[in-house]
Design an enzyme around this catalytic site. Structure first.
Site, PDB file in Angstrom:
ATOM      1  N   HIS A 101       0.984  -1.254  -0.183  1.00  0.00           N
ATOM      2  CA  HIS A 101       0.074   0.044   0.001  1.00  0.00           C
ATOM      3  C   HIS A 101       0.801   1.258   0.085  1.00  0.00           C
ATOM      4  O   HIS A 101       1.948   1.141   0.564  1.00  0.00           O
ATOM      5  CB  HIS A 101      -0.889   0.064   1.170  1.00  0.00           C
ATOM      6  CG  HIS A 101      -1.725  -1.113   1.397  1.00  0.00           C
ATOM      7  ND1 HIS A 101      -2.791  -1.712   0.384  1.00  0.00           N
ATOM      8  CD2 HIS A 101      -1.801  -2.142   2.433  1.00  0.00           C
ATOM      9  CE1 HIS A 101      -3.211  -2.666   0.844  1.00  0.00           C
ATOM     10  NE2 HIS A 101      -2.700  -2.925   1.974  1.00  0.00           N
ATOM     11  N   GLU A 118      -2.058  -0.633   8.245  1.00  0.00           N
ATOM     12  CA  GLU A 118      -3.117  -1.306   8.472  1.00  0.00           C
ATOM     13  C   GLU A 118      -2.379  -2.133   9.888  1.00  0.00           C
ATOM     14  O   GLU A 118      -1.174  -2.342   9.802  1.00  0.00           O
ATOM     15  CB  GLU A 118      -3.707  -2.338   7.596  1.00  0.00           C
ATOM     16  CG  GLU A 118      -2.617  -3.026   6.955  1.00  0.00           C
ATOM     17  CD  GLU A 118      -3.526  -3.734   5.619  1.00  0.00           C
ATOM     18  OE1 GLU A 118      -4.390  -3.309   5.275  1.00  0.00           O
ATOM     19  OE2 GLU A 118      -2.612  -4.563   5.071  1.00  0.00           O
ATOM     20  N   HIS A 174       3.071  -7.778   1.776  1.00  0.00           N
ATOM     21  CA  HIS A 174       2.681  -8.499   2.504  1.00  0.00           C
ATOM     22  C   HIS A 174       1.569  -9.536   1.763  1.00  0.00           C
ATOM     23  O   HIS A 174       0.733  -8.885   0.658  1.00  0.00           O
ATOM     24  CB  HIS A 174       2.062  -7.857   3.540  1.00  0.00           C
ATOM     25  CG  HIS A 174       0.917  -7.051   3.337  1.00  0.00           C
ATOM     26  ND1 HIS A 174       1.125  -5.772   2.667  1.00  0.00           N
ATOM     27  CD2 HIS A 174      -0.380  -7.062   3.276  1.00  0.00           C
ATOM     28  CE1 HIS A 174      -0.192  -5.183   2.321  1.00  0.00           C
ATOM     29  NE2 HIS A 174      -1.275  -5.764   2.688  1.00  0.00           N
ATOM     30  N   ARG A 194      -1.221  -4.591  -6.360  1.00  0.00           N
ATOM     31  CA  ARG A 194      -1.188  -5.625  -6.552  1.00  0.00           C
ATOM     32  C   ARG A 194       0.170  -6.102  -7.215  1.00  0.00           C
ATOM     33  O   ARG A 194       0.367  -5.998  -8.372  1.00  0.00           O
ATOM     34  CB  ARG A 194      -2.208  -6.386  -7.070  1.00  0.00           C
ATOM     35  CG  ARG A 194      -2.438  -7.955  -7.025  1.00  0.00           C
ATOM     36  CD  ARG A 194      -3.746  -8.463  -7.755  1.00  0.00           C
ATOM     37  NE  ARG A 194      -4.954  -7.907  -7.074  1.00  0.00           N
ATOM     38  CZ  ARG A 194      -5.800  -7.316  -7.846  1.00  0.00           C
ATOM     39  NH1 ARG A 194      -5.653  -7.208  -9.027  1.00  0.00           N
ATOM     40  NH2 ARG A 194      -6.893  -6.919  -7.151  1.00  0.00           N
TER      41      ARG A 194
END
Length: 337
Positions: A101, A118, A174, A194
């Site tokens: 991200h 996150e 991740h 992605r």
């Protein structure tokens, strides 16, 4: 204004949108999931088109955005711009794509939206289940590994167990592995790049889109973070274990044994692991396992009652937490530079 804790009904991402999802959100976590390929339950969400809704009290049926319009900072506390946080439960029947991200600056410049940091709390994991968490490049170059088709071999894998907590700041490569269900607190953004999707194809026979160049732009290849152990402090009604307090969100676990008052001034999200009671003024709300409640910032006299563990996340007050923890602040991810 009669404010009260909001018990939320989630928005589900499912079907072709989450081809890696399963049935655990319905079968184990008692969510009203729409099918056997439901990957995400957006428990507290103000994302346009993916909003959670109130399911208790006089405002039942209203979206979170509507409640923000009605209650403003009484609900959110001081807020600049959009609603800052998003709470999810995820069910990975298959391994998710390898993702990264962006941070806020890159996200705004390239996507017109905030970036995304996150954290995951592992709720359930099959024996031996793993997550990809960072990279093992051994001195190699990430771009060279990607261009040579060797990204899979460069991923760092960690075996996880229920209760494990992982902090995933923007730039961390991740992937959530198969056979794992997690609680996720994140910035309210869907900015995701992605890297790799294991060769999966959709019903149209085409692979899902990759975002290789942007993913390379924002990745921090040498970042390797440990699992977060946190630090525990005693309080009235039990104890609190703090895991993360970064600039966007705070995450802790309440270890409830009796009646525990909750502080006011900041909104928070509560997700109990067992039945508990939320009390305020002359009212109460019985919570079932994995319900999610938004407690408005300006509510006072709110307390949890019962026995068990409750996950709490919300907007941070880093200065207050550093003062409370003293030397133990170094055990909380994001709290000490």
């Amino acid at each position: 204004m009669n404010i009260y804790p909001l018990l939320m009904a989630p928005y589900f991402r499912h079907g072709e949108e989450t081809p890696w999802g399963g049935s655990m959100l319905r079968d184990v976590f008692m969510k009203d999931a729409p099918d056997d390929c439901t990957g995400e339950s957006l428990e507290v969400s103000a994302l346009p088109g993916r909003e959670s809704m109130v399911r208790n009290g006089v405002h039942a049926g209203k979206t979170l955005s509507r409640m923000i319009e009605l209650w403003g900072e009484a609900l959110t506390g001081p807020m600049q711009g959009e609603f800052p946080l998003l709470l999810k439960l995820l069910d990975a029947k298959q391994t998710l794509s390898v993702q990264v991200h962006p941070g806020d600056e890159y996200g705004m410049a390239h996507e017109g939206k905030l970036g995304k940091s996150e954290a995951w709390v592992v709720l359930n994991a099959e024996p031996g289940a793993k997550i990809a968490y960072g990279l093992d490049l051994n001195g190699g170059d990430l771009r060279a590994e990607v261009e040579a088709g060797r990204l899979e071999g460069a991923l760092h894998w960690e075996t996880v167990r229920p209760g494990d907590v992982y902090y995933i700041p923007n730039g961390t490569v991740h992937a959530l592995g198969a056979g794992i269900q997690v609680y996720e607190i994140q910035q309210s953004s869907d900015a995701t790049y992605r890297f790799w999707d294991w060769g999966r194809v959709g019903k149209d026979g085409r692979p899902r889109e990759l975002h290789t160049e942007k993913a390379l732009d924002v990745s921090v290849p040498d970042r390797r973070l440990p699992k977060i152990e946190g630090t525990t402090v005693l309080c009235k009604g039990g104890s609190r274990t703090y895991y993360i307090s970064e600039k966007h969100f705070e995450l802790c676990r309440l270890n409830l044994s009796g009646r525990m008052p909750l502080s006011s001034g900041r909104m928070c999200f509560l997700t109990p692991m067992s039945p508990v009671t939320l009390r305020w003024a002359d009212d109460s709300l019985e919570l079932n396992p994995f319900d999610s409640v938004l407690v408005p910032a300006q509510m006072e006299g709110v307390a949890l009652e019962g026995e068990g563990k409750v996950l709490l996340s919300g907007t941070p007050d880093q200065a207050a937490l550093r003062e409370e923890l003293g030397y133990r602040a170094e055990n909380v991810a994001g709290l000490v530079e």
